[in-house]
Write a protein that holds these residues in place. Structure first.
Motif, PDB file in Angstrom:
ATOM      1  N   SER A   9      10.545   1.848   1.420  1.00 42.98           N
ATOM      2  CA  SER A   9       9.468   0.537   1.171  1.00 42.98           C
ATOM      3  C   SER A   9       9.806  -0.262   2.529  1.00 42.98           C
ATOM      4  O   SER A   9      11.052  -0.260   3.161  1.00 42.98           O
ATOM      5  N   THR A  10       8.730  -0.778   3.048  1.00 47.62           N
ATOM      6  CA  THR A  10       8.737  -1.364   4.546  1.00 47.62           C
ATOM      7  C   THR A  10       9.257  -3.067   3.872  1.00 47.62           C
ATOM      8  O   THR A  10       8.706  -3.639   3.114  1.00 47.62           O
ATOM      9  N   ILE A  11      10.258  -3.169   4.802  1.00 47.70           N
ATOM     10  CA  ILE A  11      10.829  -4.650   4.654  1.00 47.70           C
ATOM     11  C   ILE A  11      10.368  -5.592   5.540  1.00 47.70           C
ATOM     12  O   ILE A  11      10.005  -5.455   6.809  1.00 47.70           O
ATOM     13  N   GLY A  12       9.752  -6.805   4.928  1.00 47.46           N
ATOM     14  CA  GLY A  12       8.920  -7.902   5.705  1.00 47.46           C
ATOM     15  C   GLY A  12       9.577  -9.339   4.915  1.00 47.46           C
ATOM     16  O   GLY A  12      10.342  -9.390   4.195  1.00 47.46           O
ATOM     17  N   PRO A  13       8.731 -10.376   5.485  1.00 47.92           N
ATOM     18  CA  PRO A  13       8.981 -11.853   4.839  1.00 47.92           C
ATOM     19  C   PRO A  13       9.340 -11.964   3.491  1.00 47.92           C
ATOM     20  O   PRO A  13      10.400 -12.421   3.139  1.00 47.92           O
ATOM     21  N   MET A  14       8.436 -11.408   2.774  1.00 50.65           N
ATOM     22  CA  MET A  14       8.786 -11.150   1.090  1.00 50.65           C
ATOM     23  C   MET A  14       9.583 -10.260   0.555  1.00 50.65           C
ATOM     24  O   MET A  14      10.059 -10.430  -0.641  1.00 50.65           O
ATOM     25  N   SER A  15       9.981  -9.482   1.349  1.00 46.60           N
ATOM     26  CA  SER A  15      11.360  -8.327   0.737  1.00 46.60           C
ATOM     27  C   SER A  15      12.557  -8.562   1.421  1.00 46.60           C
ATOM     28  O   SER A  15      13.641  -8.186   0.887  1.00 46.60           O
ATOM     29  N   VAL A  20      15.877 -10.313  -3.327  1.00 42.62           N
ATOM     30  CA  VAL A  20      14.836  -9.324  -3.620  1.00 42.62           C
ATOM     31  C   VAL A  20      15.275  -7.965  -3.267  1.00 42.62           C
ATOM     32  O   VAL A  20      14.850  -6.936  -3.965  1.00 42.62           O
ATOM     33  N   LEU A  21      16.046  -7.788  -2.176  1.00 43.76           N
ATOM     34  CA  LEU A  21      16.383  -6.491  -1.880  1.00 43.76           C
ATOM     35  C   LEU A  21      17.209  -5.950  -2.834  1.00 43.76           C
ATOM     36  O   LEU A  21      16.914  -4.628  -3.193  1.00 43.76           O
ATOM     37  N   LEU A 288      -0.174   1.515  -3.181  1.00 47.19           N
ATOM     38  CA  LEU A 288      -0.157   0.734  -4.132  1.00 47.19           C
ATOM     39  C   LEU A 288      -0.979  -0.741  -3.387  1.00 47.19           C
ATOM     40  O   LEU A 288      -0.217  -1.659  -3.652  1.00 47.19           O
ATOM     41  N   ALA A 289      -1.707  -0.897  -2.487  1.00 47.97           N
ATOM     42  CA  ALA A 289      -2.265  -1.724  -1.673  1.00 47.97           C
ATOM     43  C   ALA A 289      -2.513  -2.925  -2.504  1.00 47.97           C
ATOM     44  O   ALA A 289      -2.458  -4.169  -2.292  1.00 47.97           O
ATOM     45  N   SER A 290      -3.457  -2.765  -3.494  1.00 43.39           N
ATOM     46  CA  SER A 290      -3.916  -3.978  -4.317  1.00 43.39           C
ATOM     47  C   SER A 290      -2.872  -4.686  -4.879  1.00 43.39           C
ATOM     48  O   SER A 290      -2.910  -5.750  -5.363  1.00 43.39           O
ATOM     49  N   MET A 291      -1.546  -4.177  -5.071  1.00 44.08           N
ATOM     50  CA  MET A 291      -0.538  -4.995  -5.668  1.00 44.08           C
ATOM     51  C   MET A 291      -0.036  -6.065  -4.869  1.00 44.08           C
ATOM     52  O   MET A 291       0.955  -6.953  -5.008  1.00 44.08           O
ATOM     53  N   ALA A 292      -0.388  -6.032  -3.376  1.00 40.47           N
ATOM     54  CA  ALA A 292      -0.136  -7.020  -2.480  1.00 40.47           C
ATOM     55  C   ALA A 292      -0.531  -8.365  -3.029  1.00 40.47           C
ATOM     56  O   ALA A 292       0.228  -9.618  -2.823  1.00 40.47           O
ATOM     57  N   THR A 322       4.987  -4.397   0.085  1.00 34.88           N
ATOM     58  CA  THR A 322       6.256  -5.128  -0.081  1.00 34.88           C
ATOM     59  C   THR A 322       6.577  -6.033   1.293  1.00 34.88           C
ATOM     60  O   THR A 322       7.745  -6.397   1.380  1.00 34.88           O
ATOM     61  N   THR A 323       5.818  -6.279   2.059  1.00 33.48           N
ATOM     62  CA  THR A 323       6.039  -6.971   3.464  1.00 33.48           C
ATOM     63  C   THR A 323       5.499  -8.436   3.157  1.00 33.48           C
ATOM     64  O   THR A 323       6.220  -9.141   3.416  1.00 33.48           O
ATOM     65  N   ILE A 324       4.195  -8.318   2.788  1.00 30.90           N
ATOM     66  CA  ILE A 324       3.779  -9.748   2.751  1.00 30.90           C
ATOM     67  C   ILE A 324       3.062  -9.950   1.233  1.00 30.90           C
ATOM     68  O   ILE A 324       2.586 -10.864   1.010  1.00 30.90           O
ATOM     69  N   GLY A 325       3.171  -8.982   0.487  1.00 35.60           N
ATOM     70  CA  GLY A 325       2.732  -8.888  -0.781  1.00 35.60           C
ATOM     71  C   GLY A 325       3.542  -9.847  -1.705  1.00 35.60           C
ATOM     72  O   GLY A 325       4.617 -10.211  -1.531  1.00 35.60           O
ATOM     73  N   HIS A 326       2.962 -10.369  -2.795  1.00 42.07           N
ATOM     74  CA  HIS A 326       3.746 -11.152  -3.569  1.00 42.07           C
ATOM     75  C   HIS A 326       4.694 -10.593  -4.551  1.00 42.07           C
ATOM     76  O   HIS A 326       5.495 -11.476  -5.215  1.00 42.07           O
ATOM     77  N   PHE A 327       4.338  -9.310  -4.731  1.00 42.84           N
ATOM     78  CA  PHE A 327       5.484  -8.739  -5.912  1.00 42.84           C
ATOM     79  C   PHE A 327       6.236  -7.677  -5.293  1.00 42.84           C
ATOM     80  O   PHE A 327       6.159  -6.480  -5.966  1.00 42.84           O
ATOM     81  N   PRO A 328       6.838  -7.663  -4.309  1.00 46.30           N
ATOM     82  CA  PRO A 328       7.733  -6.426  -3.834  1.00 46.30           C
ATOM     83  C   PRO A 328       8.422  -5.718  -4.892  1.00 46.30           C
ATOM     84  O   PRO A 328       8.440  -4.599  -4.723  1.00 46.30           O
ATOM     85  N   VAL A 329       9.053  -6.488  -5.756  1.00 46.98           N
ATOM     86  CA  VAL A 329      10.014  -5.859  -6.647  1.00 46.98           C
ATOM     87  C   VAL A 329       9.198  -5.285  -7.850  1.00 46.98           C
ATOM     88  O   VAL A 329       9.645  -3.945  -8.132  1.00 46.98           O
ATOM     89  N   LEU A 330       7.992  -5.776  -8.345  1.00 44.66           N
ATOM     90  CA  LEU A 330       7.169  -5.417  -9.082  1.00 44.66           C
ATOM     91  C   LEU A 330       6.537  -3.821  -8.666  1.00 44.66           C
ATOM     92  O   LEU A 330       6.397  -2.836  -9.376  1.00 44.66           O
ATOM     93  N   VAL A 331       6.145  -4.073  -7.325  1.00 41.74           N
ATOM     94  CA  VAL A 331       5.629  -2.836  -6.578  1.00 41.74           C
ATOM     95  C   VAL A 331       6.624  -1.457  -6.817  1.00 41.74           C
ATOM     96  O   VAL A 331       6.221  -0.570  -7.045  1.00 41.74           O
TER      97      VAL A 331
END
Length: 466
Positions: A9-15, A20-21, A288-292, A322-331
């Motif tokens: 998983s790529t780690i960004g602001p949302m993750s 969250v991690l 899973l790009a749509s899950m952003a 998982t970087t800017i998406g709203h649901f990193p854990v769900l992804v």
């Protein structure tokens, strides 16, 4: 169900937040990718510290990959019309017109633009294609002179400033490490990454250059992941893989630089080649790009993730999800469920590791996996000093977990990338060769177990208290 295929998983602001991690690890994340194309290096250092803290808290190895930007080429600025964001300029071209790329830093217009990197102008030849806007615009070089390239517009009409471009027909004569990469790599090596990923690899010498840079700065056995995203990387893949430690199928740029309809076949080829060479391989980009933005994936994405598992990739990767998406854990949770189902599919997961081409009949890893299969073993336990034996067994793709006990933390972390391997870092377990403790650590009660210790391969019937 327990997945065998790993999640990177790529780690960004949302993750990046610790809570969250923590949830991402709980839901099956195995490798954290830090993208040095974005964020300051000090931000990445903070994330490394958090990941290491959580790894110790869970008592579970988590790998860290530092992904370098590489020579991503961009054009200069235009004096044209502002776009809606009020920052980027654009200009409109016509199909069939001639457009010039040159060494003049002046603002561009609808006839020319600055090409900042002189080595790009030197590398291009008449007939080579230039792709901009992720391939939406295509030009072809018609003339070349010192400090200048003329090209005809074949497809697309809008061109924006500072945009990256791709050169699918051109081997660019430059280092795989930019000045920014060297600065970032020098910095991150002081924070003990497990992997370094290098971008736009064209030839084996690119890997050797990075290897020399790393060994001059640390004695730690940091492993190199090559990202295959250019035609030149595909053409010379066998040579490149021989000197690399792991591979990423970087489908984003690859699908721009090569005909996109060829990508599935290239993906299959790279996965099979990596199994032969005992190299872990990651399938990346838009899994899973749509899950952003959505809580449920597209059906095609579900199939894409499962297909990577069916093809026996070691890992699948998330990016913007998982970087800017709203649901990193769900992804991560969703990906784990898809992988677990695919990994335990009895139709797809037949005894196929006996059929890997070009592996000698007397290959010792074949003996290990055959003994485990015929005896219906619950696990293969490996006491592994370097990680090599675990990776070789993993490349046979057995349908039971490989419990790898390591006496070095970095080796255990690196095995997080290999399919089916459940690594343990414990000097005590390693020294005592404590099979029962190793099984209990990963929640296996016992049963028939194949134990690998050096050159010794034994079968044991073990019962453990979990």
């Amino acid at each position: 169900m327990q997945k065998l295929t790993k999640i990177t998983s790529t780690i960004g602001p949302m993750s990046a937040p610790e809570n969250v991690l923590r949830q991402m690890i709980e839901n099956g994340m195995n490798v954290c990718r830090l993208n040095f194309s974005h964020d300051a290096k000090e931000v990445h250092a903070e994330r490394i510290a958090t990941i290491r803290k959580l790894s110790a808290e869970f008592g579970r190895p988590i790998a860290i990959m530092a992904d370098l930007q590489g020579p991503k080429n961009r054009i200069g600025d235009f004096a044209g019309t502002y776009t809606d964001d009020g920052e980027t300029h654009r200009t409109i071209l016509k199909i069939g017109q001639t457009f010039t790329f040159d060494s003049n830093p002046a603002l561009g217009d609808n006839t020319r633009v600055y090409m900042p990197e002189s080595f790009v102008l030197e590398s291009l030849s008449v007939g080579d294609r230039i792709l901009l806007n992720d391939g939406k615009m295509e030009m072809q070089v018609t003339a070349k002179s010192p400090g200048r390239i003329d090209a005809v517009v074949i497809r697309g009409t809008e061109i924006w400033d500072r945009r990256g471009f791709n050169l699918p027909d051109t081997e660019v004569n430059t280092s795989v490490l930019t000045d920014k990469d060297r600065e970032n790599l020098d910095f991150v090596l002081k924070h003990n990454p497990d992997f370094v990923a290098i971008s736009f690899v064209q030839k084996p010498e690119d890997v050797t250059e990075v290897r020399n840079f790393i060994t001059a700065r640390t004695s730690a056995p940091v492993k190199i992941i090559v990202k295959i995203e250019r035609p030149q990387g595909v053409e010379r893949f066998e040579e490149i893989a021989d000197v690399a430690d792991a591979v990423m199928v970087a489908r984003g740029d690859l699908a721009v630089e090569m005909p996109f309809w060829e990508i599935p076949a290239i993906q299959r080829y790279l996965i099979r080649a990596c199994r032969k060479k005992n190299r872990p391989i990651i399938v990346a980009t838009q899994m899973l790009a749509s899950m952003a933005d959505n809580e449920f994936p597209l059906r095609s994405e579900i199939s894409d993730v499962a297909t990577a598992a069916y093809l026996r990739a070691d890992s699948v990767m998330t990016s913007e999800e998982t970087t800017i998406g709203h649901f990193p854990v769900l992804v991560v949770e969703t990906m784990s469920k898809i992988l677990a189902n695919a990994d335990t599919d009895s139709i797809e997961n037949s005894y196929d590791w006996n059929r890997v081409d070009n592996i000698p009949e007397n290959d010792w890893s074949r003996s290990v996996t055959t003994v485990a299969y015929l005896n219906k073993a619950t696990a293969i336990v490996v006491f592994d000093r370097s990680g090599r034996k675990s990776r070789e067994i993993s490349c046979r793709r057995p349908d039971m977990p490989i419990v790898s006990v390591c006496n070095l933390e970095i080796i255990a972390n690196q095995l997080c990338l290999s399919r089916g391997v459940r690594p343990i870092f414990s000097e005590q377990m390693f020294t005592a060769k404590d099979v029962c403790a190793a099984l209990a650590h990963v929640g296996i009660v016992g049963g028939k177990v194949v134990v690998v210790d050096g050159d010794d391969i034994t079968m044991k019937d073990i019962e453990c208290d979990v």
